[in-house]
Design a protein around this motif. Structure first.
Motif, PDB file in Angstrom:
ATOM      1  N   VAL A  26       0.836  -1.197   0.000  1.00 33.52           N
ATOM      2  CA  VAL A  26       0.000   0.000   0.000  1.00 33.52           C
ATOM      3  C   VAL A  26       0.873   1.251   0.000  1.00 33.52           C
ATOM      4  N   ARG A  27       2.006   1.192   0.707  1.00 33.47           N
ATOM      5  CA  ARG A  27       2.920   2.346   0.732  1.00 33.47           C
ATOM      6  C   ARG A  27       3.422   2.672  -0.671  1.00 33.47           C
ATOM      7  N   ARG A  28       3.787   1.652  -1.438  1.00 29.88           N
ATOM      8  CA  ARG A  28       4.264   1.893  -2.803  1.00 29.88           C
ATOM      9  C   ARG A  28       3.163   2.468  -3.689  1.00 29.88           C
ATOM     10  N   ILE A  29       1.945   1.952  -3.530  1.00 30.18           N
ATOM     11  CA  ILE A  29       0.814   2.483  -4.307  1.00 30.18           C
ATOM     12  C   ILE A  29       0.567   3.944  -3.949  1.00 30.18           C
ATOM     13  N   SER A  30       0.633   4.239  -2.654  1.00 29.01           N
ATOM     14  CA  SER A  30       0.424   5.608  -2.189  1.00 29.01           C
ATOM     15  C   SER A  30       1.483   6.548  -2.763  1.00 29.01           C
ATOM     16  N   GLU A  31       2.725   6.089  -2.788  1.00 24.75           N
ATOM     17  CA  GLU A  31       3.805   6.911  -3.342  1.00 24.75           C
ATOM     18  C   GLU A  31       3.629   7.094  -4.849  1.00 24.75           C
ATOM     19  N   ARG A  32       3.230   6.043  -5.531  1.00 23.54           N
ATOM     20  CA  ARG A  32       3.103   6.113  -6.989  1.00 23.54           C
ATOM     21  C   ARG A  32       2.027   7.101  -7.416  1.00 23.54           C
ATOM     22  N   SER A  48       7.858  14.152   3.241  1.00 25.25           N
ATOM     23  CA  SER A  48       6.618  13.700   2.614  1.00 25.25           C
ATOM     24  C   SER A  48       6.431  12.202   2.879  1.00 25.25           C
ATOM     25  N   THR A  49       5.230  11.838   3.369  1.00 22.27           N
ATOM     26  CA  THR A  49       5.002  10.460   3.833  1.00 22.27           C
ATOM     27  C   THR A  49       3.683   9.916   3.279  1.00 22.27           C
ATOM     28  N   PRO A  50       3.671   8.663   2.795  1.00 25.61           N
ATOM     29  CA  PRO A  50       2.413   8.045   2.332  1.00 25.61           C
ATOM     30  C   PRO A  50       1.377   8.005   3.448  1.00 25.61           C
ATOM     31  N   GLY A 211      -4.419  -7.088  16.466  1.00 30.42           N
ATOM     32  CA  GLY A 211      -3.575  -7.720  15.454  1.00 30.42           C
ATOM     33  C   GLY A 211      -3.196  -6.796  14.313  1.00 30.42           C
ATOM     34  N   VAL A 212      -4.171  -6.072  13.769  1.00 30.14           N
ATOM     35  CA  VAL A 212      -3.857  -5.183  12.641  1.00 30.14           C
ATOM     36  C   VAL A 212      -2.954  -4.035  13.095  1.00 30.14           C
ATOM     37  N   ALA A 213      -3.134  -3.587  14.339  1.00 31.29           N
ATOM     38  CA  ALA A 213      -2.270  -2.527  14.858  1.00 31.29           C
ATOM     39  C   ALA A 213      -0.834  -3.017  15.015  1.00 31.29           C
ATOM     40  N   VAL A 214      -0.674  -4.235  15.522  1.00 32.92           N
ATOM     41  CA  VAL A 214       0.665  -4.819  15.666  1.00 32.92           C
ATOM     42  C   VAL A 214       1.320  -5.001  14.296  1.00 32.92           C
ATOM     43  N   GLY A 215       0.547  -5.475  13.317  1.00 29.14           N
ATOM     44  CA  GLY A 215       1.096  -5.671  11.981  1.00 29.14           C
ATOM     45  C   GLY A 215       1.487  -4.381  11.292  1.00 29.14           C
ATOM     46  N   PHE A 216       0.822  -3.291  11.648  1.00 26.61           N
ATOM     47  CA  PHE A 216       1.102  -1.998  11.024  1.00 26.61           C
ATOM     48  C   PHE A 216       2.296  -1.293  11.648  1.00 26.61           C
ATOM     49  N   LEU A 217       2.582  -1.574  12.917  1.00 25.81           N
ATOM     50  CA  LEU A 217       3.597  -0.832  13.664  1.00 25.81           C
ATOM     51  C   LEU A 217       5.003  -0.841  13.040  1.00 25.81           C
ATOM     52  N   PRO A 218       5.500  -1.965  12.494  1.00 24.87           N
ATOM     53  CA  PRO A 218       6.871  -1.938  11.968  1.00 24.87           C
ATOM     54  C   PRO A 218       7.106  -0.859  10.907  1.00 24.87           C
ATOM     55  N   GLN A 219       6.072  -0.520  10.133  1.00 22.66           N
ATOM     56  CA  GLN A 219       6.212   0.518   9.110  1.00 22.66           C
ATOM     57  C   GLN A 219       5.837   1.900   9.630  1.00 22.66           C
ATOM     58  N   ASN A 220       5.318   1.969  10.866  1.00 21.52           N
ATOM     59  CA  ASN A 220       4.763   3.218  11.364  1.00 21.52           C
ATOM     60  C   ASN A 220       5.570   3.839  12.503  1.00 21.52           C
ATOM     61  N   VAL A 221       6.475   3.058  13.126  1.00 25.27           N
ATOM     62  CA  VAL A 221       7.271   3.632  14.214  1.00 25.27           C
ATOM     63  C   VAL A 221       8.272   4.633  13.636  1.00 25.27           C
ATOM     64  N   HIS A 222       8.798   5.486  14.501  1.00 26.46           N
ATOM     65  CA  HIS A 222       9.678   6.582  14.077  1.00 26.46           C
ATOM     66  C   HIS A 222      10.959   6.041  13.427  1.00 26.46           C
ATOM     67  N   ARG A 223      11.363   6.539  12.283  1.00 30.59           N
ATOM     68  CA  ARG A 223      10.684   7.441  11.405  1.00 30.59           C
ATOM     69  C   ARG A 223       9.729   6.688  10.503  1.00 30.59           C
ATOM     70  N   ALA A 224       8.466   7.075  10.566  1.00 26.77           N
ATOM     71  CA  ALA A 224       7.410   6.331   9.902  1.00 26.77           C
ATOM     72  C   ALA A 224       7.582   6.359   8.388  1.00 26.77           C
ATOM     73  N   ARG A 225       7.384   5.195   7.777  1.00 19.00           N
ATOM     74  CA  ARG A 225       7.406   5.126   6.323  1.00 19.00           C
ATOM     75  C   ARG A 225       6.012   5.224   5.724  1.00 19.00           C
ATOM     76  N   ILE A 226       4.991   5.165   6.599  1.00 18.64           N
ATOM     77  CA  ILE A 226       3.617   5.326   6.160  1.00 18.64           C
ATOM     78  C   ILE A 226       2.767   5.716   7.365  1.00 18.64           C
ATOM     79  N   PHE A 227       1.754   6.535   7.145  1.00 22.64           N
ATOM     80  CA  PHE A 227       0.812   6.922   8.188  1.00 22.64           C
ATOM     81  C   PHE A 227      -0.509   6.181   7.993  1.00 22.64           C
ATOM     82  N   MET A 228      -1.241   5.994   9.086  1.00 26.56           N
ATOM     83  CA  MET A 228      -2.562   5.380   8.978  1.00 26.56           C
ATOM     84  C   MET A 228      -3.595   6.357   8.442  1.00 26.56           C
TER      85      MET A 228
END
Length: 376
Positions: A26-32, A48-50, A211-228
């Motif tokens: 989803v991050r790549r789609i958001s960037e594209r 700038s962040t997805p 579960g979904v929050a735990v799965g999202f955290l690796p890409q969202n902790v500082h410095r976040a590569r994607i925002f919710m």
């Protein structure tokens, strides 16, 4: 027969795993396609962040619900299709309109209308507050009209609380992960005490939210590569609202641990979610006193104030995560021990954390500097 803990853990793993895999895609789609959030005066990120992270979490939610529906252990939960379907549709409404707001910017009335629509869907599907137990008072059986209003207001409050606290990398996702897991652990006690019926969907939604929050955290902790984004925050708020309504709004029977002090079922989520709840209440009071719009953005939220005190980005997030965990312990410890005085240990830990939060930056500023310019 109620589903076993192993079945719930399987669903948790699916929710976390699918979200973990879907988030980079989803991050790549958001960037594209340019769905990005740019730095500005009221945001703390510097690049700038997805912003479509909520979509990845929604995919994890759908996968986990699908696996639960496929597993025979959850047949009792899905025996009545209206509640699972209502939760899925309400979550879909929130993620669609919330994501649209991230891309196009919706007006404040339109956002509230979206939340009211989602809450109405939950209520019409049967995910509604039936009993309201208040401290000291007996349980109140709500009329159909009042139950509808309470359910909608509850969803609006929880969704806004999660959205407002989503100001630092990983903060909202971490709080939801802790809260979702805590609600699930609390539901196990309710089920053991035969206060929660085996067909209650609340524990399933709570464990999926975690579960979904735990799965999202690796890409969202500082410095976040994607925002919710607003879509993700409103979506997570909907899951927490649905799970807490299902568990707390159906229970009229007291049990040891629940009846101590303020441990009424519908108040327990407010204790666990103390950080976002206090933040939203303070925001409303602050903006009302300043005679500005309640929806007007500012940088006076709890996490902003921690950073103003001198705590860095990561430490501010960790402090609020730890505070949420301690408030969760404040609920679970006496509930499982059946001893009201058991709250003294986590309450003391909360006090220590508050003292550390206030005085640690002051002590660092007063510490003598070494030759390298750092506190000795």
């Amino acid at each position: 027969m109620a589903p076993g803990v192993d079945s719930y853990l399987t669903v948790f793993a699916v929710a976390a795993g699918i979200t973990l895999v879907a988030t980079p895609l989803v991050r790549r789609i958001s960037e594209r396609y340019g769905f990005m959030v740019e730095p500005d005066a009221r945001r703390v990120h510097e690049r700038s962040t997805p912003v479509l992270g909520g979509v990845a979490m929604f995919l994890g939610f759908l996968a986990a619900m699908g696996v639960a529906w496929w597993m025979s252990d959850f047949d009792v939960v899905f025996a009545t299709a209206s509640e699972p379907l209502g939760i899925v549709i309400a979550a879909l409404v929130m993620i669609v309109f919330g994501t649209y707001d991230d891309v196009r910017e919706m007006s404040a009335p339109a956002k509230v209308a979206t939340m009211v629509l989602a809450g109405s869907i939950l209520s019409f599907a049967g995910v509604t507050v039936l009993n309201l137990r208040l401290p000291v008072l007996d349980a109140l059986i709500l009329s159909q009209d009042l139950a509808f209003v309470v359910t909608v207001v509850w969803l609006v409050a929880i969704a806004n609380a999660i959205n407002l606290i989503d100001g630092l990398d990983g903060l909202a996702a971490g709080i939801v992960a802790i809260a979702g897991i805590t609600f699930f652990v609390y539901s196990i006690k309710l089920a053991d005490e035969e206060v929660l019926l085996p067909n209650n969907i609340g524990p399933l939604v709570a464990i999926i939210a975690g579960g979904v929050a735990v799965g999202f955290l690796p890409q969202n902790v500082h410095r976040a590569r994607i925002f919710m984004g607003d879509g993700g925050a409103y979506f997570l708020g909907t899951l927490l609202a649905a799970s807490t309504v299902s568990m707390g709004g159906r229970s009229s029977e007291p049990f040891a641990g629940q009846t101590y002090f303020f441990f009424a079922p519908m108040l327990i989520p407010l204790i666990i979610l103390a950080v976002p709840v206090v933040d939203v209440l303070w925001a409303v009071l602050r903006r009302t006193r300043a005679r500005t719009s309640i929806t007007a953005p500012d940088k006076e939220h709890l996490h902003h104030r921690l950073m103003s005190l001198g705590h860095g980005h990561r430490r501010s997030v960790l402090i609020l995560w730890l505070f949420t965990a301690l408030m969760s312990t404040l609920v679970l410890y006496p509930t499982y021990t059946g001893e009201g005085e058991a709250i003294m240990v986590p309450a003391a830990a909360v006090l220590v954390l508050m003292l550390y939060t206030v005085f640690h930056p002051i002590l660092r500023r007063r510490a003598p500097l070494s030759a390298g310019g750092r506190p000795a």
